[in-house]
Motif scaffolding. Sequence first.
Motif, PDB file in Angstrom:
ATOM      1  N   PHE A  80     -44.639  11.327  38.696  1.00 36.20           N
ATOM      2  CA  PHE A  80     -43.705  12.339  39.194  1.00 36.20           C
ATOM      3  C   PHE A  80     -43.522  13.507  38.233  1.00 36.20           C
ATOM      4  CE2 PHE A  80     -42.443   9.075  42.286  1.00 36.20           C
ATOM      5  CZ  PHE A  80     -42.596   9.839  43.428  1.00 36.20           C
ATOM      6  N   ILE A  81     -43.769  13.320  36.956  1.00 34.81           N
ATOM      7  CA  ILE A  81     -43.734  14.457  36.029  1.00 34.81           C
ATOM      8  C   ILE A  81     -44.829  15.445  36.418  1.00 34.81           C
ATOM      9  CG2 ILE A  81     -44.183  15.182  33.644  1.00 34.81           C
ATOM     10  CD1 ILE A  81     -42.643  12.576  32.795  1.00 34.81           C
ATOM     11  N   LEU A  82     -46.038  14.925  36.671  1.00 31.98           N
ATOM     12  CA  LEU A  82     -47.118  15.810  37.119  1.00 31.98           C
ATOM     13  C   LEU A  82     -46.791  16.420  38.483  1.00 31.98           C
ATOM     14  CD1 LEU A  82     -50.325  13.828  36.085  1.00 31.98           C
ATOM     15  CD2 LEU A  82     -49.405  15.898  35.027  1.00 31.98           C
ATOM     16  N   CYS A  83     -46.184  15.637  39.333  1.00 29.14           N
ATOM     17  CA  CYS A  83     -45.826  16.095  40.677  1.00 29.14           C
ATOM     18  C   CYS A  83     -44.893  17.301  40.627  1.00 29.14           C
ATOM     19  CB  CYS A  83     -45.185  14.949  41.459  1.00 29.14           C
ATOM     20  SG  CYS A  83     -44.610  15.399  43.102  1.00 29.14           S
ATOM     21  N   VAL A  84     -43.791  17.193  39.901  1.00 27.57           N
ATOM     22  CA  VAL A  84     -42.806  18.279  39.896  1.00 27.57           C
ATOM     23  C   VAL A  84     -43.314  19.513  39.167  1.00 27.57           C
ATOM     24  CG1 VAL A  84     -40.849  16.706  40.189  1.00 27.57           C
ATOM     25  CG2 VAL A  84     -41.484  17.469  37.878  1.00 27.57           C
ATOM     26  N   LEU A  85     -44.207  19.322  38.200  1.00 27.85           N
ATOM     27  CA  LEU A  85     -44.742  20.488  37.491  1.00 27.85           C
ATOM     28  C   LEU A  85     -45.686  21.307  38.357  1.00 27.85           C
ATOM     29  CD1 LEU A  85     -45.255  19.162  33.868  1.00 27.85           C
ATOM     30  CD2 LEU A  85     -43.688  20.966  34.643  1.00 27.85           C
ATOM     31  N   GLN A  86     -46.097  20.769  39.489  1.00 29.58           N
ATOM     32  CA  GLN A  86     -46.958  21.546  40.394  1.00 29.58           C
ATOM     33  C   GLN A  86     -46.188  22.674  41.064  1.00 29.58           C
ATOM     34  OE1 GLN A  86     -50.470  19.740  42.167  1.00 29.58           O
ATOM     35  NE2 GLN A  86     -49.239  17.856  42.118  1.00 29.58           N
ATOM     36  N   THR A  87     -44.861  22.550  41.130  1.00 31.23           N
ATOM     37  CA  THR A  87     -44.069  23.585  41.793  1.00 31.23           C
ATOM     38  C   THR A  87     -43.893  24.817  40.914  1.00 31.23           C
ATOM     39  OG1 THR A  87     -41.979  22.626  41.042  1.00 31.23           O
ATOM     40  CG2 THR A  87     -42.799  21.908  43.190  1.00 31.23           C
ATOM     41  N   ARG A  88     -43.649  24.581  39.608  1.00 30.37           N
ATOM     42  CA  ARG A  88     -43.449  25.703  38.676  1.00 30.37           C
ATOM     43  C   ARG A  88     -43.318  25.138  37.264  1.00 30.37           C
ATOM     44  NH1 ARG A  88     -38.054  25.883  37.140  1.00 30.37           N
ATOM     45  NH2 ARG A  88     -36.688  24.672  38.482  1.00 30.37           N
ATOM     46  N   PRO A  89     -43.485  25.990  36.238  1.00 29.43           N
ATOM     47  CA  PRO A  89     -43.241  25.546  34.863  1.00 29.43           C
ATOM     48  C   PRO A  89     -41.764  25.202  34.682  1.00 29.43           C
ATOM     49  CG  PRO A  89     -44.563  27.548  34.887  1.00 29.43           C
ATOM     50  CD  PRO A  89     -44.053  27.333  36.294  1.00 29.43           C
ATOM     51  N   MET A  90     -41.490  24.188  33.860  1.00 32.99           N
ATOM     52  CA  MET A  90     -40.110  23.748  33.624  1.00 32.99           C
ATOM     53  C   MET A  90     -39.956  23.249  32.196  1.00 32.99           C
ATOM     54  SD  MET A  90     -39.216  21.386  36.906  1.00 32.99           S
ATOM     55  CE  MET A  90     -40.350  21.475  38.257  1.00 32.99           C
ATOM     56  N   HIS A  91     -38.706  23.274  31.714  1.00 31.89           N
ATOM     57  CA  HIS A  91     -38.413  22.646  30.421  1.00 31.89           C
ATOM     58  C   HIS A  91     -38.052  21.182  30.687  1.00 31.89           C
ATOM     59  CE1 HIS A  91     -34.038  22.913  31.055  1.00 31.89           C
ATOM     60  NE2 HIS A  91     -34.252  24.167  31.450  1.00 31.89           N
ATOM     61  N   GLY A  92     -37.961  20.405  29.632  1.00 28.91           N
ATOM     62  CA  GLY A  92     -37.786  18.961  29.745  1.00 28.91           C
ATOM     63  C   GLY A  92     -36.625  18.508  30.606  1.00 28.91           C
ATOM     64  N   TYR A  93     -35.467  19.108  30.408  1.00 26.11           N
ATOM     65  CA  TYR A  93     -34.293  18.694  31.180  1.00 26.11           C
ATOM     66  C   TYR A  93     -34.496  18.989  32.671  1.00 26.11           C
ATOM     67  CZ  TYR A  93     -29.478  18.162  32.743  1.00 26.11           C
ATOM     68  OH  TYR A  93     -28.359  17.759  33.415  1.00 26.11           O
ATOM     69  N   GLU A  94     -35.102  20.153  32.969  1.00 23.60           N
ATOM     70  CA  GLU A  94     -35.401  20.495  34.365  1.00 23.60           C
ATOM     71  C   GLU A  94     -36.349  19.468  34.975  1.00 23.60           C
ATOM     72  OE1 GLU A  94     -35.572  25.149  35.292  1.00 23.60           O
ATOM     73  OE2 GLU A  94     -36.834  24.572  33.589  1.00 23.60           O
ATOM     74  N   ILE A  95     -37.327  19.041  34.203  1.00 21.92           N
ATOM     75  CA  ILE A  95     -38.292  18.052  34.684  1.00 21.92           C
ATOM     76  C   ILE A  95     -37.577  16.755  35.029  1.00 21.92           C
ATOM     77  CG2 ILE A  95     -40.247  16.587  34.020  1.00 21.92           C
ATOM     78  CD1 ILE A  95     -41.231  19.060  32.340  1.00 21.92           C
ATOM     79  N   MET A  96     -36.684  16.306  34.136  1.00 17.42           N
ATOM     80  CA  MET A  96     -35.935  15.061  34.396  1.00 17.42           C
ATOM     81  C   MET A  96     -35.138  15.167  35.687  1.00 17.42           C
ATOM     82  SD  MET A  96     -34.594  13.779  30.666  1.00 17.42           S
ATOM     83  CE  MET A  96     -34.178  15.358  29.962  1.00 17.42           C
ATOM     84  N   ARG A  97     -34.423  16.283  35.867  1.00 16.89           N
ATOM     85  CA  ARG A  97     -33.604  16.466  37.078  1.00 16.89           C
ATOM     86  C   ARG A  97     -34.481  16.589  38.327  1.00 16.89           C
ATOM     87  NH1 ARG A  97     -30.741  14.903  33.586  1.00 16.89           N
ATOM     88  NH2 ARG A  97     -31.376  13.139  34.805  1.00 16.89           N
ATOM     89  N   ALA A  98     -35.610  17.290  38.212  1.00 18.46           N
ATOM     90  CA  ALA A  98     -36.502  17.466  39.363  1.00 18.46           C
ATOM     91  C   ALA A  98     -37.101  16.131  39.796  1.00 18.46           C
ATOM     92  CB  ALA A  98     -37.608  18.473  39.029  1.00 18.46           C
ATOM     93  N   VAL A  99     -37.484  15.296  38.838  1.00 14.97           N
ATOM     94  CA  VAL A  99     -38.020  13.965  39.176  1.00 14.97           C
ATOM     95  C   VAL A  99     -36.939  13.154  39.877  1.00 14.97           C
ATOM     96  CG1 VAL A  99     -38.834  11.763  38.214  1.00 14.97           C
ATOM     97  CG2 VAL A  99     -39.814  13.926  37.396  1.00 14.97           C
ATOM     98  N   GLU A 100     -35.736  13.207  39.351  1.00 14.09           N
ATOM     99  CA  GLU A 100     -34.632  12.462  39.960  1.00 14.09           C
ATOM    100  C   GLU A 100     -34.374  12.942  41.395  1.00 14.09           C
ATOM    101  OE1 GLU A 100     -30.323  10.753  38.545  1.00 14.09           O
ATOM    102  OE2 GLU A 100     -30.952  12.700  37.764  1.00 14.09           O
ATOM    103  N   ARG A 101     -34.373  14.262  41.589  1.00 13.40           N
ATOM    104  CA  ARG A 101     -34.162  14.827  42.934  1.00 13.40           C
ATOM    105  C   ARG A 101     -35.303  14.456  43.876  1.00 13.40           C
ATOM    106  NH1 ARG A 101     -32.941  19.341  40.438  1.00 13.40           N
ATOM    107  NH2 ARG A 101     -34.942  20.281  40.900  1.00 13.40           N
ATOM    108  N   THR A 102     -36.522  14.602  43.398  1.00 16.26           N
ATOM    109  CA  THR A 102     -37.710  14.331  44.213  1.00 16.26           C
ATOM    110  C   THR A 102     -37.746  12.887  44.692  1.00 16.26           C
ATOM    111  OG1 THR A 102     -38.938  16.047  43.052  1.00 16.26           O
ATOM    112  CG2 THR A 102     -40.248  14.388  44.191  1.00 16.26           C
TER     113      THR A 102
END
Length: 140
Positions: free
Chosen positions: A36-58
């Motif tokens: 899911f880290i790779l998954c969410v990074l496909q949408t746009r570049p993000m910093h670490g905290y954004e990645i954690m929240r995006a994975v949780e949301r996804t």
Amino acid sequence: MAQKAAHTHTPGRQAVDYTNRAYWNGLIKMSLSKFFILCVLQTRPMHGYEIMRAVERTTNGCCSPAEGTVYPVLREFEQGGYVTARTEVVQGRQRKVYAITDRGRTAFQVAVEAWMEVTQCLVQSECVTGESIASGARSR
């Protein structure tokens, strides 16, 4: 002369309880974190905290990786050329922003194929009772 099997329990270390659902959930979620880290990074570049929240949301909260999981994975991905990182300054603080590379996109596609294969095997497999997991789950 038959030899006695070696005892695999390490003194001072708790044996794994394979009947504990928390063990299996943790194992599966740890693997899914990379996916899911790779998954969410496909949408746009993000910093670490954004990645954690995006994975949780996804994942609707099913997979919510902690800092101790995300940053080592991001370092591993960066070293392998799956993501790049650039530093930006926001309100006087530096933070790394991660972006997926073409190699990372390819890795994600391979991961999707592998997960689909595993999922298909699970759905089509038979339990000890002889009933498929899918039909057993539907009847519950």
